[in-house]
Design a protein around this motif. Sequence first.
Motif, mmCIF file in Angstrom:
data_model
loop_
_atom_site.group_PDB
_atom_site.id
_atom_site.type_symbol
_atom_site.label_atom_id
_atom_site.label_comp_id
_atom_site.label_asym_id
_atom_site.label_seq_id
_atom_site.Cartn_x
_atom_site.Cartn_y
_atom_site.Cartn_z
ATOM 1 N N LYS A 16 0.841 -1.187 0.000
ATOM 2 C CA LYS A 16 0.000 0.000 0.000
ATOM 3 C C LYS A 16 0.881 1.242 0.000
ATOM 4 O O LYS A 16 1.731 1.435 0.888
ATOM 5 C CB LYS A 16 -0.907 0.027 1.247
ATOM 6 C CG LYS A 16 -1.815 1.258 1.305
ATOM 7 C CD LYS A 16 -2.805 1.302 0.149
ATOM 8 C CE LYS A 16 -3.738 2.509 0.248
ATOM 9 N NZ LYS A 16 -4.685 2.572 -0.895
ATOM 10 N N GLY A 56 -12.129 -3.787 4.137
ATOM 11 C CA GLY A 56 -12.785 -3.166 3.000
ATOM 12 C C GLY A 56 -12.840 -1.659 3.023
ATOM 13 O O GLY A 56 -13.494 -1.046 2.181
ATOM 14 N N ALA A 59 -8.411 0.153 -0.422
ATOM 15 C CA ALA A 59 -7.916 -0.899 -1.324
ATOM 16 C C ALA A 59 -6.396 -0.938 -1.301
ATOM 17 O O ALA A 59 -5.739 0.100 -1.160
ATOM 18 C CB ALA A 59 -8.409 -0.643 -2.740
ATOM 19 N N SER A 62 -1.353 -3.181 -4.397
ATOM 20 C CA SER A 62 -1.157 -4.448 -5.092
ATOM 21 C C SER A 62 -1.350 -5.590 -4.107
ATOM 22 O O SER A 62 -1.370 -5.380 -2.891
ATOM 23 C CB SER A 62 0.245 -4.522 -5.710
ATOM 24 O OG SER A 62 1.237 -4.436 -4.702
ATOM 25 N N ALA A 64 -3.366 -9.635 -3.206
ATOM 26 C CA ALA A 64 -4.651 -10.331 -3.300
ATOM 27 C C ALA A 64 -5.200 -10.660 -1.916
ATOM 28 O O ALA A 64 -4.442 -10.879 -0.968
ATOM 29 C CB ALA A 64 -4.494 -11.620 -4.114
ATOM 30 N N TYR A 66 -8.070 -13.199 0.077
ATOM 31 C CA TYR A 66 -8.871 -14.415 -0.053
ATOM 32 C C TYR A 66 -9.744 -14.592 1.181
ATOM 33 O O TYR A 66 -9.270 -14.478 2.313
ATOM 34 C CB TYR A 66 -7.970 -15.644 -0.212
ATOM 35 C CG TYR A 66 -7.104 -15.613 -1.451
ATOM 36 C CD1 TYR A 66 -7.507 -16.247 -2.621
ATOM 37 C CD2 TYR A 66 -5.878 -14.946 -1.452
ATOM 38 C CE1 TYR A 66 -6.719 -16.206 -3.766
ATOM 39 C CE2 TYR A 66 -5.088 -14.887 -2.589
ATOM 40 C CZ TYR A 66 -5.510 -15.532 -3.745
ATOM 41 O OH TYR A 66 -4.725 -15.491 -4.867
ATOM 42 N N GLN A 71 -10.680 -15.696 -3.909
ATOM 43 C CA GLN A 71 -10.172 -14.332 -4.041
ATOM 44 C C GLN A 71 -11.337 -13.350 -4.116
ATOM 45 O O GLN A 71 -12.301 -13.561 -4.851
ATOM 46 C CB GLN A 71 -9.292 -14.193 -5.278
ATOM 47 C CG GLN A 71 -8.608 -12.831 -5.367
ATOM 48 C CD GLN A 71 -7.552 -12.770 -6.458
ATOM 49 O OE1 GLN A 71 -7.227 -13.775 -7.064
ATOM 50 N NE2 GLN A 71 -7.020 -11.582 -6.714
ATOM 51 N N LYS A 72 -11.232 -12.289 -3.314
ATOM 52 C CA LYS A 72 -12.285 -11.298 -3.252
ATOM 53 C C LYS A 72 -11.698 -9.890 -3.385
ATOM 54 O O LYS A 72 -10.576 -9.631 -2.948
ATOM 55 C CB LYS A 72 -13.039 -11.380 -1.911
ATOM 56 C CG LYS A 72 -13.703 -12.721 -1.633
ATOM 57 C CD LYS A 72 -14.893 -12.966 -2.540
ATOM 58 C CE LYS A 72 -15.610 -14.262 -2.169
ATOM 59 N NZ LYS A 72 -16.776 -14.512 -3.053
ATOM 60 N N HIS A 73 -12.486 -9.007 -3.987
ATOM 61 C CA HIS A 73 -12.133 -7.588 -4.029
ATOM 62 C C HIS A 73 -13.012 -6.894 -2.997
ATOM 63 O O HIS A 73 -14.217 -6.707 -3.212
ATOM 64 C CB HIS A 73 -12.385 -7.003 -5.419
ATOM 65 C CG HIS A 73 -12.241 -5.517 -5.473
ATOM 66 N ND1 HIS A 73 -11.102 -4.859 -5.056
ATOM 67 C CD2 HIS A 73 -13.112 -4.553 -5.887
ATOM 68 C CE1 HIS A 73 -11.271 -3.558 -5.201
ATOM 69 N NE2 HIS A 73 -12.475 -3.349 -5.697
ATOM 70 N N HIS A 75 -14.393 -4.146 -1.870
ATOM 71 C CA HIS A 75 -14.583 -2.784 -2.365
ATOM 72 C C HIS A 75 -15.290 -1.869 -1.376
ATOM 73 O O HIS A 75 -15.378 -0.658 -1.599
ATOM 74 C CB HIS A 75 -15.362 -2.803 -3.686
ATOM 75 C CG HIS A 75 -16.640 -3.582 -3.622
ATOM 76 N ND1 HIS A 75 -17.781 -3.093 -3.043
ATOM 77 C CD2 HIS A 75 -16.942 -4.841 -4.051
ATOM 78 C CE1 HIS A 75 -18.744 -3.993 -3.130
ATOM 79 N NE2 HIS A 75 -18.266 -5.065 -3.743
ATOM 80 N N TYR A 79 -19.505 -4.714 2.028
ATOM 81 C CA TYR A 79 -19.258 -5.967 1.307
ATOM 82 C C TYR A 79 -18.432 -6.917 2.173
ATOM 83 O O TYR A 79 -18.707 -8.121 2.227
ATOM 84 C CB TYR A 79 -18.546 -5.699 -0.013
ATOM 85 C CG TYR A 79 -18.264 -6.964 -0.795
ATOM 86 C CD1 TYR A 79 -19.303 -7.794 -1.203
ATOM 87 C CD2 TYR A 79 -16.958 -7.337 -1.094
ATOM 88 C CE1 TYR A 79 -19.050 -8.975 -1.899
ATOM 89 C CE2 TYR A 79 -16.696 -8.499 -1.803
ATOM 90 C CZ TYR A 79 -17.739 -9.314 -2.192
ATOM 91 O OH TYR A 79 -17.481 -10.475 -2.877
#
Length: 267
Positions: A16, A56, A59, A62, A64, A66, A71-73, A75, A79
């Motif tokens: 980040k 959440g 963001a 870079s 990932a 999980y 794998q989840k975003h 946002h 969520y």
Amino acid sequence: MAEASASALRVEHISKNYGAVTALRDVSLGVKYGEALGLIGDNGAGKSTLIKIMTGYTAPTSGAIYVNEEQKHLHSVNYARSLGIETVYQDLAMISELSVFHNMFLKRELLIPRTPFLDNHRMKREAQEFLLTLGVKLPSVDVEVSKLSGGQRQAVAIARALFMNAKILLLDEPLAAMGAREGAAILELINNLKKKNVAIIMIGHNYAQVLEVCDRINLLQRGVITYDKIVSSNSMDELNDIIIREYRIDQKQAESSAAADGANIVH
């Protein structure tokens, strides 16, 4: 439901950046159901940034994330909550003037059928029953949160997160500014949650308390995980050695910087 051996929440190679400032660099960690992971480190190490990413709120630049090995975003906070992730921050985010049971049902109050009126009787009963299942003992769920002790407020905040169907709990300094007796009660609650198969990531500064309740420890220093081990009888000594070594490096850098500044002034 995820298998017991699978990670409930896992992040891989998370970085980040805030402009030219790097808050996190290639961080990977994970926690399983029924496990407590202790996340420790000095102020400014990147713990809060990592929690915000896992809940959440922000963001990553870079990497990932999980959840239950998918794998989840993440946002948004809502969520993340829908996936069972909930964070209890130091400020607890409760309304002090409201009762315990009203705080438990905050923003999802129950109404008496076919009326616009709150079903206080049912909310009170369900809140009391749920707190008892967690082993949380209070004088009454009618009492205002402002009249509870610090440990009791922390216990209610944790219970409320679980009452909202959280399965993955992120605890931000749950033992901060708490006496030994109240701290012990929160540690007991965390142990009870592990038995109920809740996955817990606990941020803490008091290494002894973290080691007492957590199964694994991650040390975050300057945005990097520098220690990741199962808790053992040697954990405290190992962590102290790392902290002392880091302190000595900082001291040498400060002395070198001061010497360089002095030389520049002379010239």
